[in-house]
Design an enzyme around this catalytic site. Structure first.
Site, PDB file in Angstrom:
ATOM      1  N   GLY A 198      46.478   4.060   2.544  1.00 41.99           N
ATOM      2  CA  GLY A 198      47.114   4.544   1.320  1.00 41.99           C
ATOM      3  C   GLY A 198      47.156   3.549   0.188  1.00 41.99           C
ATOM      4  CB  ALA A 199      46.195  -0.004  -0.178  1.00 41.89           C
ATOM      5  N   GLY A 200      44.701   2.235  -1.764  1.00 41.02           N
ATOM      6  CA  GLY A 200      43.915   2.668  -2.915  1.00 41.02           C
ATOM      7  C   GLY A 200      44.551   3.829  -3.644  1.00 41.02           C
ATOM      8  CG  ASP A 201      45.038   7.384  -1.660  1.00 39.08           C
ATOM      9  OD1 ASP A 201      43.959   7.557  -2.252  1.00 39.08           O
ATOM     10  OD2 ASP A 201      45.182   7.585  -0.441  1.00 39.08           O
ATOM     11  CG  ASN A 239      48.259   9.288   0.862  1.00 38.07           C
ATOM     12  OD1 ASN A 239      49.161   9.878   1.450  1.00 38.07           O
ATOM     13  ND2 ASN A 239      47.241   8.734   1.498  1.00 38.07           N
ATOM     14  CB  SER A 276      36.861   1.038  -3.151  1.00 37.41           C
ATOM     15  OG  SER A 276      35.915   1.709  -2.341  1.00 37.41           O
ATOM     16  N   GLY A 331      40.052  -8.741  -6.035  1.00 34.61           N
ATOM     17  CA  GLY A 331      40.732  -8.289  -7.241  1.00 34.61           C
ATOM     18  C   GLY A 331      40.247  -6.960  -7.779  1.00 34.61           C
ATOM     19  NE  ARG A 346      38.263   8.968   3.296  1.00 37.64           N
ATOM     20  CZ  ARG A 346      39.068   7.923   3.331  1.00 37.64           C
ATOM     21  NH1 ARG A 346      38.603   6.745   3.710  1.00 37.64           N
ATOM     22  NH2 ARG A 346      40.325   8.027   2.953  1.00 37.64           N
ATOM     23  CG  ASN A 392      39.212   7.835  -0.801  1.00 39.43           C
ATOM     24  OD1 ASN A 392      38.931   6.726  -0.373  1.00 39.43           O
ATOM     25  ND2 ASN A 392      40.221   8.540  -0.334  1.00 39.43           N
TER      26      ASN A 392
END
Length: 318
Positions: A239-242, A31, A179, A215, A152, A150
């Site tokens: 896919g937002a973080g990517d 991504n 994150s 934010g 998991r 990321n």
């Protein structure tokens, strides 16, 4: 040129009000590569991708946007799967993945940035090869190294077991995006800003923490910046973080802060430049959040959204 190393797979995503699973190309590193390509950056993805019908779908999806795909050794590998369940637009994953990438060759001489993270840096046997590549490139000092853990949790065991490997990769990196959810899992009793400061002390010139609706936090040796979130019409966060990571790296590249020779300049980035990079990365992530699946925007879409944005700039988390 950007080089991304990591998994490409198929996300099987449940649809609202239906038991049907819809197949979408995915994988965090893939991504990021897709996001960079759509922003107009030359990018190569080094991965492990089956020669089956799902693998052809993923490869076609990436190459259609300009990603050069190195599918890795062919030893009967099947394309990996991630079954995504959505609750209030937020995805949780169940993985069916193989990650065996073999020995990795030296990066092309034109490479300015190497990005990796997620399952590629956590699952044996491929993770050891990725780590070796990062160690070699850190010693050579030719490229910017970017890393997104990321996390998991279902694949990593206990946090105390995962922390040493993750923080070793942090120490090898120039840009770390993580994150707040990942940091809560890794260090449940600590504030994200305190962990980020520790990671900065490990040697990463730039650490960026995305905080969802709260934010973005960014730290360098001389700066600590909090950028507020902008409300969005959320469809899902897949896919937002990517997309944020792709926007972050694209912005640093446009600011001439990518490449081994620019490491000191990256560490000394000024406040205005960092705000601009963060806000554009957040805008890119917000566009992805506004539509289903990992569907990052093109450069033209970003320019259109930027022109419609209020003059008081705010960020949207990845």
């Amino acid at each position: 040129m950007f080089v991304v190393v990591g998994e490409a797979l198929v996300d099987l995503v449940g649809q609202r009000g239906s038991r049907t699973l819809v197949a979408h190309p995915g994988g965090s590193p893939a991504n990021v590569a897709l996001g960079l390509a759509r922003l107009g950056d030359p990018v190569s993805l080094i991965t492990s991708l089956g020669r089956d019908s799902l693998g052809e779908m993923v490869a076609g999806h990436l190459t259609a946007s300009g990603v050069r795909v190195d599918r890795g050794p062919d030893a009967g590998t099947k394309t990996s799967l991630a079954v995504a369940s959505l609750a209030a637009g937020v995805a949780a994953y169940d993985f069916r993945i193989e990650w065996d990438i073999g020995d990795l060759a030296p990066l092309p001489v034109e490479t300015r940035c190497l990005h990796t993270g997620s399952l590629a840096t956590a699952l044996a046997p491929g993770a050891a090869h990725v780590r070796d590549l990062l160690e070699r490139e850190r010693e050579r000092g030719r490229v910017t190294i970017s890393y997104d853990p990321n996390v998991r949790p279902g694949l990593l065991g206990q946090p105390e077991d995962a922390r040493p490997g993750i923080e070793h990769l942090v120490s090898l990196s120039d840009v770390v995006k993580v994150s707040d959810e990942d940091l809560r899992w890794l260090h449940p009793d600590r504030r994200d800003v305190d962990v980020a400061r520790d990671w900065l002390a490990l040697g990463a010139p730039l650490v960026v923490v995305t905080r969802g609706g709260d934010g973005v936090l960014a730290l360098t040796a001389g700066l600590e910046l909090d950028r507020p979130a902008t409300p969005i019409d959320l469809v899902d966060t897949v896919g937002a973080g990517d997309s944020f990571t792709a926007g972050l790296l694209d912005g640093l590249g446009r600011a001439d802060l990518i490449g081994g020779a620019r490491r000191d300049a990256l560490a000394a980035i000024d406040e205005a430049s960092l705000i601009s990079v963060l806000d554009d990365a957040s805008l890119i992530a917000s566009i992805t959040c506004s539509r289903p699946g990992a569907d990052p925007p093109t450069r033209a879409e970003v320019e259109t959204a930027r022109s419609a944005r209020p003059s008081t700039r705010q960020s949207t988390p990845g």
